[in-house]
Motif scaffolding. Sequence first.
Motif, PDB file in Angstrom:
ATOM      1  N   VAL A   1     115.084 120.666  16.354  1.00  0.00           N
ATOM      2  CA  VAL A   1     116.452 120.212  16.095  1.00  0.00           C
ATOM      3  C   VAL A   1     117.363 121.438  16.044  1.00  0.00           C
ATOM      4  O   VAL A   1     117.145 122.342  15.248  1.00  0.00           O
ATOM      5  CB  VAL A   1     116.540 119.427  14.774  1.00  0.00           C
ATOM      6  N   LEU A   2     118.398 121.459  16.885  1.00  0.00           N
ATOM      7  CA  LEU A   2     119.258 122.637  17.014  1.00  0.00           C
ATOM      8  C   LEU A   2     120.710 122.341  16.691  1.00  0.00           C
ATOM      9  O   LEU A   2     121.586 123.133  17.021  1.00  0.00           O
ATOM     10  CB  LEU A   2     119.161 123.186  18.449  1.00  0.00           C
ATOM     11  N   GLY A   3     120.982 121.218  16.037  1.00  0.00           N
ATOM     12  CA  GLY A   3     122.361 120.864  15.733  1.00  0.00           C
ATOM     13  C   GLY A   3     123.049 121.884  14.848  1.00  0.00           C
ATOM     14  O   GLY A   3     122.423 122.598  14.070  1.00  0.00           O
ATOM     15  N   CYS A   4     124.370 121.942  14.963  1.00  0.00           N
ATOM     16  CA  CYS A   4     125.130 122.970  14.239  1.00  0.00           C
ATOM     17  C   CYS A   4     125.671 122.473  12.907  1.00  0.00           C
ATOM     18  O   CYS A   4     126.050 123.264  12.060  1.00  0.00           O
ATOM     19  CB  CYS A   4     126.304 123.459  15.092  1.00  0.00           C
ATOM     20  N   GLY A   5     125.760 121.162  12.718  1.00  0.00           N
ATOM     21  CA  GLY A   5     126.350 120.643  11.493  1.00  0.00           C
ATOM     22  C   GLY A   5     125.358 119.824  10.698  1.00  0.00           C
ATOM     23  O   GLY A   5     124.177 119.720  11.044  1.00  0.00           O
ATOM     24  N   LYS A   6     125.834 119.213   9.630  1.00  0.00           N
ATOM     25  CA  LYS A   6     124.981 118.384   8.799  1.00  0.00           C
ATOM     26  C   LYS A   6     124.434 117.220   9.626  1.00  0.00           C
ATOM     27  O   LYS A   6     125.158 116.562  10.343  1.00  0.00           O
ATOM     28  CB  LYS A   6     125.754 117.842   7.597  1.00  0.00           C
ATOM     29  N   GLY A   7     123.145 116.998   9.528  1.00  0.00           N
ATOM     30  CA  GLY A   7     122.523 115.902  10.256  1.00  0.00           C
ATOM     31  C   GLY A   7     121.835 116.348  11.527  1.00  0.00           C
ATOM     32  O   GLY A   7     120.876 115.745  11.976  1.00  0.00           O
ATOM     33  N   GLY A   8     122.345 117.413  12.178  1.00  0.00           N
ATOM     34  CA  GLY A   8     121.710 117.918  13.385  1.00  0.00           C
ATOM     35  C   GLY A   8     122.020 117.129  14.635  1.00  0.00           C
ATOM     36  O   GLY A   8     121.274 117.177  15.612  1.00  0.00           O
ATOM     37  N   PHE A   9     123.152 116.404  14.656  1.00  0.00           N
ATOM     38  CA  PHE A   9     123.467 115.546  15.799  1.00  0.00           C
ATOM     39  C   PHE A   9     124.515 116.163  16.722  1.00  0.00           C
ATOM     40  O   PHE A   9     124.783 115.633  17.794  1.00  0.00           O
ATOM     41  CB  PHE A   9     123.980 114.192  15.319  1.00  0.00           C
ATOM     42  N   THR A  10     125.131 117.260  16.297  1.00  0.00           N
ATOM     43  CA  THR A  10     126.171 117.931  17.073  1.00  0.00           C
ATOM     44  C   THR A  10     125.637 119.279  17.523  1.00  0.00           C
ATOM     45  O   THR A  10     125.165 120.068  16.696  1.00  0.00           O
ATOM     46  CB  THR A  10     127.450 118.122  16.234  1.00  0.00           C
ATOM     47  N   LEU A  11     125.697 119.578  18.822  1.00  0.00           N
ATOM     48  CA  LEU A  11     125.116 120.815  19.330  1.00  0.00           C
ATOM     49  C   LEU A  11     126.056 122.005  19.220  1.00  0.00           C
ATOM     50  O   LEU A  11     125.617 123.126  19.006  1.00  0.00           O
ATOM     51  CB  LEU A  11     124.705 120.623  20.791  1.00  0.00           C
ATOM     52  N   CYS A  12     127.384 121.773  19.367  1.00  0.00           N
ATOM     53  CA  CYS A  12     128.368 122.878  19.338  1.00  0.00           C
ATOM     54  C   CYS A  12     128.005 123.948  20.360  1.00  0.00           C
ATOM     55  O   CYS A  12     127.956 125.149  20.037  1.00  0.00           O
ATOM     56  CB  CYS A  12     128.466 123.506  17.946  1.00  0.00           C
ATOM     57  N   ALA A  13     127.756 123.552  21.592  1.00  0.00           N
ATOM     58  CA  ALA A  13     127.253 124.465  22.614  1.00  0.00           C
ATOM     59  C   ALA A  13     128.184 125.637  22.880  1.00  0.00           C
ATOM     60  O   ALA A  13     127.729 126.738  23.193  1.00  0.00           O
ATOM     61  CB  ALA A  13     127.007 123.698  23.914  1.00  0.00           C
ATOM     62  N   GLN A  14     129.494 125.422  22.745  1.00  0.00           N
ATOM     63  CA  GLN A  14     130.451 126.482  23.078  1.00  0.00           C
ATOM     64  C   GLN A  14     130.855 127.340  21.885  1.00  0.00           C
ATOM     65  O   GLN A  14     131.616 128.298  22.034  1.00  0.00           O
ATOM     66  CB  GLN A  14     131.703 125.863  23.714  1.00  0.00           C
ATOM     67  N   ALA A  15     130.365 127.027  20.704  1.00  0.00           N
ATOM     68  CA  ALA A  15     130.730 127.803  19.515  1.00  0.00           C
ATOM     69  C   ALA A  15     130.063 129.168  19.546  1.00  0.00           C
ATOM     70  O   ALA A  15     128.903 129.306  19.955  1.00  0.00           O
ATOM     71  CB  ALA A  15     130.340 127.047  18.252  1.00  0.00           C
ATOM     72  N   GLU A  16     130.792 130.196  19.105  1.00  0.00           N
ATOM     73  CA  GLU A  16     130.213 131.532  19.042  1.00  0.00           C
ATOM     74  C   GLU A  16     129.118 131.581  17.980  1.00  0.00           C
ATOM     75  O   GLU A  16     129.183 130.901  16.962  1.00  0.00           O
ATOM     76  CB  GLU A  16     131.292 132.579  18.736  1.00  0.00           C
ATOM     77  N   VAL A  17     128.119 132.394  18.237  1.00  0.00           N
ATOM     78  CA  VAL A  17     126.979 132.514  17.332  1.00  0.00           C
ATOM     79  C   VAL A  17     127.277 133.555  16.253  1.00  0.00           C
ATOM     80  O   VAL A  17     127.646 134.679  16.557  1.00  0.00           O
ATOM     81  CB  VAL A  17     125.708 132.921  18.113  1.00  0.00           C
ATOM     82  N   THR A  18     127.109 133.164  15.005  1.00  0.00           N
ATOM     83  CA  THR A  18     127.220 134.107  13.894  1.00  0.00           C
ATOM     84  C   THR A  18     125.825 134.617  13.556  1.00  0.00           C
ATOM     85  O   THR A  18     124.812 134.079  14.027  1.00  0.00           O
ATOM     86  CB  THR A  18     127.816 133.428  12.655  1.00  0.00           C
TER      87      THR A  18
END
Length: 461
Positions: A186-203
Motif C-alpha cells: 500500500v503506497l497511498g499518501c493520505g489516511k486510508g491509503g487510497f490516494t496515490l498523490c503521484a505528482q507530489a514532491e517527496v519529503t
Amino acid sequence: MLWPVLGGGYIGSPFGAPRDGGARSHMGNDLMADKLQPVVAVADGVVFRAATDSGISGTIVGVRHDDGWSSYYIHLNNDRYNTDDGRGVGIRPGIEVGTRVEAGELIGWNGDSGNAEGTVPHVHFELHTPSGQAIDPEASLRAALRKAEWPNLPRGAKSFDGAYWDDDGSPVESLVDTLVANHGTVLGCGKGGFTLCAQAEVTSDDLRGLLKRLNPPIGTVLADLDQSTLFQSASTESAAGLSASIGSIQVPEVVTEADIARVAAAESDFDRTRIASLYATTNSTKTALASPPRGVETYAAGEALDILQRDGVLGECIESLDDTKPVNRADAISLIAQTSNQLPGPCGGPSDDGGAIIPPGPAVERWRPLVEEYFPKKRVEEAMRVLACESRGNPNAVNPTSDATGLFQFIPTTWMWASAAAGYGGYDRTHPEANVASAAWLTSRDEARGVDAWSAWECKP
C-alpha cells in the motif's frame, strides 16, 4: 453502515437466490466492482476470520462489529496483476484474526477467488445478527451507496480503476496496481491509503515511508545479521558498528533521484560485502563483517550510479542521476521498486531465445561459476535464465507473498528436504552455494522422474 467497496459499484445477485440447482441459497449480496477496487470495513470491529483458501469462498475476511453483528467479505482478490493465476494478494497485510479495524479502513481488494473464478469480479457481502443468522443486507447497502461517503476518502474523489482513485494516466498506474496485487504493498499518501498523490514532491519522511513499504530500510539488515546462522560469531562491537552506520537513513528535506540511488547503493554494497564474507570463511566457522559498510550520505551521485550498474540493478542506458531536481512520488516509487528488484531495469529485455529476462550487468553473471559447478553443462544457460527471472541475482531476495527466498526462490517446506538431499541441510536459503546446489539437485531429480526439470519453478527457461 458503509458501502464496502470504495468508489461504488452495484448490487448483482440478491439474497436468497438459488445456488447449485436449489441445493443451497445465496446468503448475501454480490457487489459488482472492478478488480482491485479497495474493500473496507463497513463498521468498527475486530477481525475474527482472515483466510486465503476457504474453498468456495476463496479469500475471505470476517469482522465482528462492536454491536455484536458481523460482516463477511468474500471472493477477495487472489491473482497477481493482469492474470488469473491464483497467486496474488487480496487481504491487506496486517489484517489478521484479532486486528481491530475502523469503519472505512482498508481490509483488502476486490477479486474473483473461490467459486467466483471465471465470473465478473465482485465482493460477496454477508451481514449476520449477533446470534449468527444471515439476513438480507440489501436495504442497508442501498442506503449506504446513496450516501456514498467514506471517512478516509477525500470528497470529490473519482471512481476507482484499481487500488487508487487518482492515478489514472500516471506513468506508474500499472506498477502500483502490480505491487498491490502481487505483494499487498500500500503506497497511498493520505489516511486510508487510497490516494496515490503521484505528482507530489517527496519529503524525507515520505521517502522513509516508501522505503519501508517497497524495500525495508537498510538498518533492518542488522536484525537479519543477528539472527542468521551465517554469522554465528557476530560480536556486540561489530553489531553496534553496523547499527551506527546503517541504522538510520539521513536524507535532506528535498529528495532527489540521486538521494534514492544513494540508499540503494549502500544496501547493494552491504549485500555484496556479506556475500564476500561468506566465501572468505572456511568449514563451518562463520564470521561477522570485519568493518561496517559506509553511511548512506557518503556516496556521490555518480558513484551510486556506478555501484547500481555494477550490480545489475540499473541499466547502462541511464547515464546520470539528477542531484538537484526534487522527485515526485511516481518517480520515487518507480526507482525504489526497480532498485529493490521488484521490476526489470529499463535496459532489460528478453533473451535471444525468448526465455526469461536477464538483467544487464554482473548481478546475475557473478553466479555463473557456482551454476557451472553444480548444474550439468546442458542446464547451465537454462539455470542462469531462471535465476535471473526468480531473483535478479539477489541472494537475499524474498517474495513477501510466498516467503520464497534466495537465488532460486525456495519456499520453506521445499527447502527443508531439497537442501538436505543436496547435502546442505541446516543452511539458510540466502546462502548462495546451498541455494544453487539445492536447485541443481531438484532439477536432476525431476528430470530423472521424466517430468520437466523446471516444473518446481514459476519462471521457465
